[in-house]
Scaffold this motif. Structure first.
Motif, PDB file in Angstrom:
ATOM      1  N   ARG A   1      -4.368  18.361   5.834  1.00  0.00           N
ATOM      2  CA  ARG A   1      -3.561  17.445   6.636  1.00  0.00           C
ATOM      3  C   ARG A   1      -3.512  16.102   5.937  1.00  0.00           C
ATOM      4  N   VAL A   2      -2.350  15.451   6.015  1.00  0.00           N
ATOM      5  CA  VAL A   2      -2.119  14.208   5.278  1.00  0.00           C
ATOM      6  C   VAL A   2      -1.527  13.169   6.222  1.00  0.00           C
ATOM      7  N   GLN A   3      -1.918  11.903   5.975  1.00  0.00           N
ATOM      8  CA  GLN A   3      -1.316  10.790   6.707  1.00  0.00           C
ATOM      9  C   GLN A   3      -1.017   9.654   5.742  1.00  0.00           C
ATOM     10  N   GLU A   4       0.170   9.068   5.881  1.00  0.00           N
ATOM     11  CA  GLU A   4       0.612   7.975   5.023  1.00  0.00           C
ATOM     12  C   GLU A   4       0.500   6.642   5.762  1.00  0.00           C
TER      13      GLU A   4
ATOM     14  N   LEU B   1       2.345   5.370   9.105  1.00  0.00           N
ATOM     15  CA  LEU B   1       3.782   5.604   9.151  1.00  0.00           C
ATOM     16  C   LEU B   1       4.150   6.789  10.035  1.00  0.00           C
ATOM     17  N   ALA B   2       3.178   7.680  10.241  1.00  0.00           N
ATOM     18  CA  ALA B   2       3.433   8.860  11.078  1.00  0.00           C
ATOM     19  C   ALA B   2       2.096   9.462  11.464  1.00  0.00           C
ATOM     20  N   ARG B   3       2.128  10.420  12.358  1.00  0.00           N
ATOM     21  CA  ARG B   3       0.920  11.139  12.735  1.00  0.00           C
ATOM     22  C   ARG B   3       0.464  12.018  11.565  1.00  0.00           C
ATOM     23  N   PRO B   4      -0.819  12.380  11.490  1.00  0.00           N
ATOM     24  CA  PRO B   4      -1.265  13.308  10.441  1.00  0.00           C
ATOM     25  C   PRO B   4      -0.473  14.613  10.511  1.00  0.00           C
ATOM     26  N   ALA B   5      -0.060  15.093   9.349  1.00  0.00           N
ATOM     27  CA  ALA B   5       0.781  16.287   9.293  1.00  0.00           C
ATOM     28  C   ALA B   5       0.112  17.377   8.461  1.00  0.00           C
ATOM     29  N   VAL B   6       0.269  18.632   8.913  1.00  0.00           N
ATOM     30  CA  VAL B   6      -0.225  19.773   8.150  1.00  0.00           C
ATOM     31  C   VAL B   6       0.696  19.998   6.951  1.00  0.00           C
ATOM     32  N   VAL B   7       0.099  20.073   5.744  1.00  0.00           N
ATOM     33  CA  VAL B   7       0.912  20.239   4.537  1.00  0.00           C
ATOM     34  C   VAL B   7       0.620  21.548   3.821  1.00  0.00           C
ATOM     35  N   GLY B   8      -0.314  22.327   4.341  1.00  0.00           N
ATOM     36  CA  GLY B   8      -0.571  23.611   3.708  1.00  0.00           C
ATOM     37  C   GLY B   8      -1.990  24.091   3.926  1.00  0.00           C
ATOM     38  N   PRO B   9      -2.279  25.315   3.462  1.00  0.00           N
ATOM     39  CA  PRO B   9      -3.621  25.877   3.606  1.00  0.00           C
ATOM     40  C   PRO B   9      -4.557  25.369   2.499  1.00  0.00           C
ATOM     41  N   THR B  10      -5.851  25.606   2.675  1.00  0.00           N
ATOM     42  CA  THR B  10      -6.828  25.233   1.650  1.00  0.00           C
ATOM     43  C   THR B  10      -8.065  26.107   1.797  1.00  0.00           C
ATOM     44  N   ARG B  11      -8.737  26.326   0.682  1.00  0.00           N
ATOM     45  CA  ARG B  11     -10.005  27.048   0.699  1.00  0.00           C
ATOM     46  C   ARG B  11     -11.186  26.104   0.497  1.00  0.00           C
TER      47      ARG B  11
ATOM     48  N   VAL C   1     -18.109  10.383  17.510  1.00  0.00           N
ATOM     49  CA  VAL C   1     -17.836  10.227  16.080  1.00  0.00           C
ATOM     50  C   VAL C   1     -16.390   9.774  15.913  1.00  0.00           C
ATOM     51  N   LEU C   2     -16.199   8.665  15.214  1.00  0.00           N
ATOM     52  CA  LEU C   2     -14.853   8.153  14.998  1.00  0.00           C
ATOM     53  C   LEU C   2     -14.093   9.036  14.020  1.00  0.00           C
ATOM     54  N   GLY C   3     -12.812   9.244  14.289  1.00  0.00           N
ATOM     55  CA  GLY C   3     -11.975   9.993  13.383  1.00  0.00           C
ATOM     56  C   GLY C   3     -11.517   9.140  12.216  1.00  0.00           C
ATOM     57  N   LEU C   4     -11.022   9.808  11.167  1.00  0.00           N
ATOM     58  CA  LEU C   4     -10.576   9.090   9.981  1.00  0.00           C
ATOM     59  C   LEU C   4      -9.408   8.164  10.301  1.00  0.00           C
ATOM     60  N   GLU C   5      -8.516   8.578  11.195  1.00  0.00           N
ATOM     61  CA  GLU C   5      -7.381   7.724  11.549  1.00  0.00           C
ATOM     62  C   GLU C   5      -7.854   6.416  12.171  1.00  0.00           C
ATOM     63  N   ALA C   6      -8.863   6.478  13.041  1.00  0.00           N
ATOM     64  CA  ALA C   6      -9.406   5.255  13.657  1.00  0.00           C
ATOM     65  C   ALA C   6     -10.063   4.368  12.611  1.00  0.00           C
ATOM     66  N   LEU C   7     -10.795   4.962  11.665  1.00  0.00           N
ATOM     67  CA  LEU C   7     -11.451   4.173  10.618  1.00  0.00           C
ATOM     68  C   LEU C   7     -10.429   3.466   9.731  1.00  0.00           C
ATOM     69  N   LEU C   8      -9.259   4.085   9.573  1.00  0.00           N
ATOM     70  CA  LEU C   8      -8.226   3.517   8.711  1.00  0.00           C
ATOM     71  C   LEU C   8      -7.351   2.487   9.419  1.00  0.00           C
TER      72      LEU C   8
ATOM     73  N   LEU D   1      -1.320   3.624   1.229  1.00  0.00           N
ATOM     74  CA  LEU D   1      -2.547   4.426   1.236  1.00  0.00           C
ATOM     75  C   LEU D   1      -2.220   5.804   1.793  1.00  0.00           C
ATOM     76  N   THR D   2      -2.765   6.823   1.154  1.00  0.00           N
ATOM     77  CA  THR D   2      -2.608   8.199   1.599  1.00  0.00           C
ATOM     78  C   THR D   2      -3.974   8.813   1.813  1.00  0.00           C
ATOM     79  N   ALA D   3      -4.166   9.425   2.965  1.00  0.00           N
ATOM     80  CA  ALA D   3      -5.424  10.108   3.266  1.00  0.00           C
ATOM     81  C   ALA D   3      -5.158  11.584   3.480  1.00  0.00           C
ATOM     82  N   GLU D   4      -5.962  12.429   2.841  1.00  0.00           N
ATOM     83  CA  GLU D   4      -5.858  13.876   3.016  1.00  0.00           C
ATOM     84  C   GLU D   4      -7.212  14.419   3.446  1.00  0.00           C
ATOM     85  N   VAL D   5      -7.219  15.264   4.465  1.00  0.00           N
ATOM     86  CA  VAL D   5      -8.430  15.912   4.945  1.00  0.00           C
ATOM     87  C   VAL D   5      -8.276  17.414   4.773  1.00  0.00           C
TER      88      VAL D   5
END
Length: 388
Positions: A142-145, A152-162, A90-97, A131-135
């Motif tokens: 996690r967010v990637q710009e 512009l950078a590797r996906p980064a953890v930006v906080g918790p989520t429910r 299964v391709l990851g979102l980063e590869a699809l983008l 483009l900004t992607a958040e998973v």
């Protein structure tokens, strides 16, 4: 003429790769650099979100047109991690983008084809200035710009989520597109169609660009194509008829399902919309041919059983049954066979046979259970036939 001035060798070949290929000839990928291409970008992102929601059995997709010219698409469906599956299945979102070779996402009955065609998230990314992607997955956001197709950078953890799901926000590149302003009306109409065609789906569209305040529409239709046909009939100005005939059936012979709704009203015109895997098939195809075959067969059989037609009389053909008919024919196939360069025509002989049989059987049963309504409908068709 001397051939010396026409020499051509490897030095003359321009090799483009990745985002360069897309940005060099954008119209080849999204259809145009005008409004149509802009909408195709939106439809591609929304199509991915709708498919993610349908994979979970239903949910919400929220689309927002932002004041700075961006488009934000939020879903609560099955999130695709940035890295994908460890075994590469299964391709990851980063590869699809970021990879042209990842290609568009797969087809199939559980994939909603919202746009005129499918090109994949990489094309949207390459043709966006930003483009900004958040998973949201596993309790973490996690967010990637990206900028013009480049991370512009590797996906980064930006906080918790429910919650779970994905958000993709993009800004079409003004250096490429003649306009970066989407049409609210065009998007709303297409999202309305998609909501009619998919069980458990809710789509909203919000426009924050208006000086007088935001406007929002929300689409969710529990009765799906039955609601669709009732809405189409209401648009004609005719009084709402109570007899919307609708059914859903799976048929392994065509490796898919069909959902059909129809009604006869006061209009003199036929109004029929057809879809394959949620894509509007403007040129029709085998599902439409099968629908017409089935209706004509059911009408002919009932008319002969009541003595309205003799064995020697020819039954009404597809061109004789359409007066006052409003219908929606939707099929969802594992392997849809689209024909022609615009992919607006559905092929597959088995689809025609399956839809024809299902319509003939269901409409025939409906006629038998409601003889008074059947008599009014069939008599009208037979009288029209005799006038020819």
């Amino acid at each position: 003429m001397s051939g010396e001035g026409l020499r051509y060798d490897a030095a003359d070949i321009e090799v483009l790769d990745g985002w360069e290929v897309v940005r060099k000839r954008p119209g080849m990928w999204v259809g145009s650099t005008g409004e149509r291409g802009l909408h195709q970008m939106v439809f591609d992102v929304v199509g991915r979100a709708v498919s993610a929601v349908l994979a979970m059995g239903g949910g919400c997709v929220d689309v927002t047109l932002t004041p700075d010219g961006g488009v934000r698409v939020v879903d609560d469906g099955m999130a695709v991690p940035f890295e994908g599956a460890g075994d590469g299945s299964v391709l990851g979102l980063e590869a699809l983008l970021t990879s042209l070779r990842a290609g568009p996402e797969p087809d199939g009955r559980r994939i909603a084809l919202v746009g005129h065609f499918s090109v994949g998230l990489f094309i949207v990314n390459a043709l966006s200035s930003r483009l900004t992607a958040e998973v949201r997955c596993g309790g973490v956001r996690r967010v990637q710009e990206h900028a013009r197709g480049v991370a512009l950078a590797r996906p980064a953890v930006v906080g918790p989520t429910r919650t779970s799901g994905t958000t993709v926000a993009f800004w079409p590149d003004a250096e490429i597109f003649e306009t970066t302003r989407c049409s609210f009306a065009v998007l709303a109409e297409r999202f309305r169609q998609v909501a009619f065609l998919n069980r458990g789906l809710e789509i909203s569209l919000t426009d924050e660009r208006r000086a007088g305040g935001a406007r929002r529409v929300r689409f969710r239709f529990p009765e799906r194509v039955r609601d669709f046909v009732a809405a189409l009939n209401a648009e004609t100005g005719a009084a709402l008829e109570p007899d919307v005939i609708a059914f859903e059936r799976e048929d392994p012979r065509m490796a898919g399902t069909m959902e059909v709704a129809l009604m006869w009203g006061g209009s003199r015109e036929e109004r029929l919309l057809s879809f394959a895997n949620s894509r509007l098939t403007r040129e029709g195809g085998t599902h439409v041919d099968g629908f017409h075959d089935g209706v004509a067969a059911a009408v002919t059989a009932w008319a002969r059983s009541r003595g309205l037609l003799t064995a020697q009389d020819a039954g009404p053909g597809a061109d004789r049954i359409g007066e006052g008919l409003t219908a929606v024919v939707s099929v969802k196939l594992d392997r849809p066979e689209f024909l022609g360069p615009t992919r607006g025509l559905l092929g597959g002989a088995e689809v025609r046979a399956c839809v024809s049989q299902a319509v003939r059987e269901h409409l025939g049963t409906w006629f038998e259970e409601r003889p008074d309504r059947a008599a009014a409908i069939v008599d009208r068709i037979i009288r029209h036939l005799h006038r020819q």
